[in-house]
Write a protein that holds these residues in place. Structure first.
Motif, short mmCIF file in Angstrom:
data_model
loop_
_atom_site.label_atom_id
_atom_site.label_comp_id
_atom_site.label_asym_id
_atom_site.label_seq_id
_atom_site.Cartn_x
_atom_site.Cartn_y
_atom_site.Cartn_z
N SER A 28 8.50 6.32 -7.20
CA SER A 28 9.68 5.66 -6.65
C SER A 28 10.53 6.59 -5.79
O SER A 28 11.24 6.13 -4.91
CB SER A 28 10.53 5.08 -7.78
OG SER A 28 10.93 6.12 -8.67
N ARG A 29 10.46 7.88 -6.02
CA ARG A 29 11.29 8.80 -5.23
C ARG A 29 10.66 9.13 -3.88
O ARG A 29 11.28 9.79 -3.06
CB ARG A 29 11.56 10.08 -6.02
CG ARG A 29 10.35 10.90 -6.34
CD ARG A 29 10.73 12.07 -7.26
NE ARG A 29 9.56 12.86 -7.57
CZ ARG A 29 9.30 14.03 -7.02
NH1 ARG A 29 10.12 14.55 -6.15
NH2 ARG A 29 8.23 14.70 -7.37
N PHE A 30 9.45 8.67 -3.63
CA PHE A 30 8.79 8.91 -2.34
C PHE A 30 9.06 7.76 -1.39
O PHE A 30 9.26 6.62 -1.81
CB PHE A 30 7.27 9.07 -2.53
CG PHE A 30 6.89 10.24 -3.38
CD1 PHE A 30 7.12 11.53 -2.93
CD2 PHE A 30 6.31 10.07 -4.62
CE1 PHE A 30 6.77 12.63 -3.70
CE2 PHE A 30 5.96 11.15 -5.40
CZ PHE A 30 6.19 12.43 -4.94
N SER A 31 9.01 8.05 -0.10
CA SER A 31 9.15 6.98 0.90
C SER A 31 7.85 6.19 0.95
O SER A 31 6.82 6.60 0.42
CB SER A 31 9.46 7.59 2.27
OG SER A 31 8.40 8.43 2.67
N ALA A 32 7.91 5.05 1.63
CA ALA A 32 6.72 4.20 1.76
C ALA A 32 5.65 4.92 2.57
O ALA A 32 5.96 5.72 3.47
CB ALA A 32 7.08 2.88 2.43
N TYR A 33 4.40 4.64 2.27
CA TYR A 33 3.28 5.27 2.99
C TYR A 33 3.29 4.83 4.45
O TYR A 33 3.42 3.66 4.76
CB TYR A 33 1.95 4.87 2.34
CG TYR A 33 0.74 5.34 3.11
CD1 TYR A 33 0.34 6.66 3.06
CD2 TYR A 33 0.02 4.46 3.90
CE1 TYR A 33 -0.76 7.10 3.77
CE2 TYR A 33 -1.08 4.89 4.61
CZ TYR A 33 -1.46 6.21 4.54
OH TYR A 33 -2.55 6.64 5.24
N GLU A 34 3.16 5.80 5.34
CA GLU A 34 3.13 5.47 6.77
C GLU A 34 1.77 5.82 7.37
O GLU A 34 1.11 4.99 7.94
CB GLU A 34 4.24 6.20 7.51
CG GLU A 34 5.61 5.69 7.14
CD GLU A 34 6.72 6.46 7.82
OE1 GLU A 34 6.43 7.18 8.81
OE2 GLU A 34 7.87 6.35 7.37
#
Length: 110
Positions: A28-34
């Motif tokens: 949850s602390r990571f940004s969405a995969y790009e």
């Protein structure tokens, strides 16, 4: 690596094949995969224990097991035959100080 503690935390994962895997954990602390990214594989030590060679040569099948590894029905008993053949060759080498000479029926019969 956790910036607060400096520890590297390991995530559990499921590997489906050499090209796909599923990471499990709290992301949850990571940004969405790009796009892109780097995955570093960390090999963990595996402890194995084996019986000694002399014990395995005398009795290749451990107590409580039915037989040597059975991999193919067409090769039933092949591992046991090869084991006995090797025991015979080793006995010949110990008695004569060398390998069995090729194409010598008398030596093979011995």
């Amino acid at each position: 690596e956790d910036p607060a503690t400096g520890e590297t935390k390991r995530k559990s994962r499921q590997v489906f094949d050499p090209y796909r895997l599923k990471l499990e954990g709290d992301f949850s602390r990571f940004s969405a995969y790009e796009n892109g990214g780097v995955l570093t594989q960390s090999k963990q030590p595996v402890r194995l224990s084996h019986r000694g060679f002399t014990t395995s040569a005398r009795c290749p099948v451990p107590e409580g097991e039915m037989g040597l590894a059975f991999t193919d029905g067409a090769k039933w008993g092949r591992a046991e035959q090869l084991h006995l053949a090797l025991l015979g060759l080793w006995a010949y080498q110990a008695a004569h100080g060398g390998a069995l000479p090729p194409l010598r029926d008398a030596a093979a019969a011995e």
